[in-house]
Design an enzyme around this catalytic site. Sequence first.
Site, mmCIF file in Angstrom:
data_model
loop_
_atom_site.group_PDB
_atom_site.id
_atom_site.type_symbol
_atom_site.label_atom_id
_atom_site.label_comp_id
_atom_site.label_asym_id
_atom_site.label_seq_id
_atom_site.Cartn_x
_atom_site.Cartn_y
_atom_site.Cartn_z
ATOM 1 N N ASP A 166 -20.627 30.113 -25.066
ATOM 2 C CA ASP A 166 -20.857 29.043 -26.049
ATOM 3 C C ASP A 166 -21.765 28.000 -25.395
ATOM 4 O OD1 ASP A 166 -20.568 27.437 -28.410
ATOM 5 O OD2 ASP A 166 -19.035 26.240 -27.422
ATOM 6 N N TYR A 191 -26.642 22.800 -28.997
ATOM 7 C CA TYR A 191 -27.627 23.770 -29.469
ATOM 8 C C TYR A 191 -27.997 23.482 -30.930
ATOM 9 C CZ TYR A 191 -27.101 27.231 -25.614
ATOM 10 O OH TYR A 191 -27.113 27.899 -24.410
ATOM 11 N N GLY A 192 -27.043 22.905 -31.656
ATOM 12 C CA GLY A 192 -27.156 22.809 -33.115
ATOM 13 C C GLY A 192 -28.337 22.002 -33.619
ATOM 14 N N ASN A 214 -21.311 29.627 -33.207
ATOM 15 C CA ASN A 214 -21.858 29.971 -34.527
ATOM 16 C C ASN A 214 -23.366 29.787 -34.553
ATOM 17 O OD1 ASN A 214 -19.499 30.254 -36.712
ATOM 18 N ND2 ASN A 214 -18.879 28.867 -35.086
ATOM 19 N N THR A 215 -23.837 28.728 -33.866
ATOM 20 C CA THR A 215 -25.267 28.438 -33.884
ATOM 21 C C THR A 215 -26.046 29.587 -33.246
ATOM 22 O OG1 THR A 215 -24.666 26.118 -33.663
ATOM 23 C CG2 THR A 215 -26.958 26.680 -33.225
ATOM 24 N N CYS A 269 -18.189 26.155 -36.771
ATOM 25 C CA CYS A 269 -18.632 25.763 -35.431
ATOM 26 C C CYS A 269 -17.398 25.899 -34.560
ATOM 27 C CB CYS A 269 -19.139 24.326 -35.434
ATOM 28 S SG CYS A 269 -19.448 23.681 -33.783
ATOM 29 N N THR A 270 -17.550 26.524 -33.405
ATOM 30 C CA THR A 270 -16.353 26.800 -32.604
ATOM 31 C C THR A 270 -15.737 25.532 -32.007
ATOM 32 O OG1 THR A 270 -17.809 27.379 -30.752
ATOM 33 C CG2 THR A 270 -16.928 29.187 -32.067
ATOM 34 N N HIS A 271 -16.442 24.411 -32.113
ATOM 35 C CA HIS A 271 -15.850 23.149 -31.670
ATOM 36 C C HIS A 271 -14.841 22.595 -32.692
ATOM 37 C CE1 HIS A 271 -19.109 23.098 -28.757
ATOM 38 N NE2 HIS A 271 -18.572 22.041 -28.182
HETATM 39 N N1 DGL Z 1 -20.048 25.517 -30.681
HETATM 40 C C1 DGL Z 1 -21.319 25.621 -31.320
HETATM 41 C C2 DGL Z 1 -21.190 26.396 -32.633
HETATM 42 O O1 DGL Z 1 -20.218 27.108 -32.836
HETATM 43 C C3 DGL Z 1 -22.034 24.344 -31.653
HETATM 44 C C4 DGL Z 1 -22.166 23.250 -30.700
HETATM 45 C C5 DGL Z 1 -23.599 22.867 -30.437
HETATM 46 O O2 DGL Z 1 -24.261 22.256 -31.306
HETATM 47 O O3 DGL Z 1 -24.039 23.220 -29.343
HETATM 48 O O4 DGL Z 1 -22.059 26.323 -33.473
#
Ligand code: DGL
Length: 275
Positions: free
Chosen positions: A15, A47-48, A79-80, A192-194
């Site tokens: 992630d 990353y988003g 997810n991103t 989003c996994t967060h």
């Molecule tokens: N954990 C990431 C997801 O599932 C997003 C976090 C990020 O923006 O890096 O999309």
Amino acid sequence: MNAATDNNLPIGIFDSGVGGLTVLQAIRSLLPTENLLYLGDTARLPYGTKSPASITRYAKQATAMLQERRIKLLVVACNTASAVALGALQEHMSPLPVIGVVEPGASAAVTARPGGAHLVLATEATVRLGAYRRAIEFLDPAATVREQACELLVALAEEGWTQGDIATSIVRRYLLEAGGNGFRPDSIILGCTHFPLLSEAIQVAAPAGALLVNSASTTAAVVAGVLQSQGICCDNDSSGGMHFLATDGATRFARVGGQFLGQPLSPNDIELVDL
Ligand code: DGL
């Protein structure tokens, strides 16, 4: 990949930060004897908000490092990165099996609420690509989908501010933005996994009857199925090991990661790596 010794290689989980630990946790619960190797690219989070080209480059570098360490399967617990780069990663890592989190999340939502109205909370990049919309509409053409970018929720989760007034008001504001034209979701997908860490605040702010859907346990079930079908389940009888890699901030990773895992982590448990 089928040699007996290879079956005890770890499952690699990746992630941008600590969010993917929600997926690691689900895999650990379902497959407690598997060894797990986790990488959080904390130096380059989030990353988003990045471009597809950067996200793909980062994801390829991060996953190549896991492959160098030797893994038997890769879970893109972001997810991103799944939305933007799953195909590229599958090609890049071939013949290693690579599993993303978007399709398992979409499938969990349409199974729970067939023909329902789904609200996807995700990062800007995931929303821009409409990855959930496509996956849901493919699985259930009768479904209605609305997607809402919630970038601040990633920051709240990384900060560990997941409960209380601040978290709830920010979630309310995003739900208000998503709720135009009388849209009332039957499910709210944590895209989003967060976000599972903010479940309590999201549930408090959500309209009555909306079910929170988390892709972690469905992804774990997909992992179990692939291990079975490829004959690469581990031979361990005892509890598997967990090893954590991060590209920056071992202390923060340990503090917030411990909340995600529900067990204390020490900065010494985190190996810092350079991609
Ligand atoms: N954990 C990431 C997801 O599932 C997003 C976090 C990020 O923006 O890096 O999309």
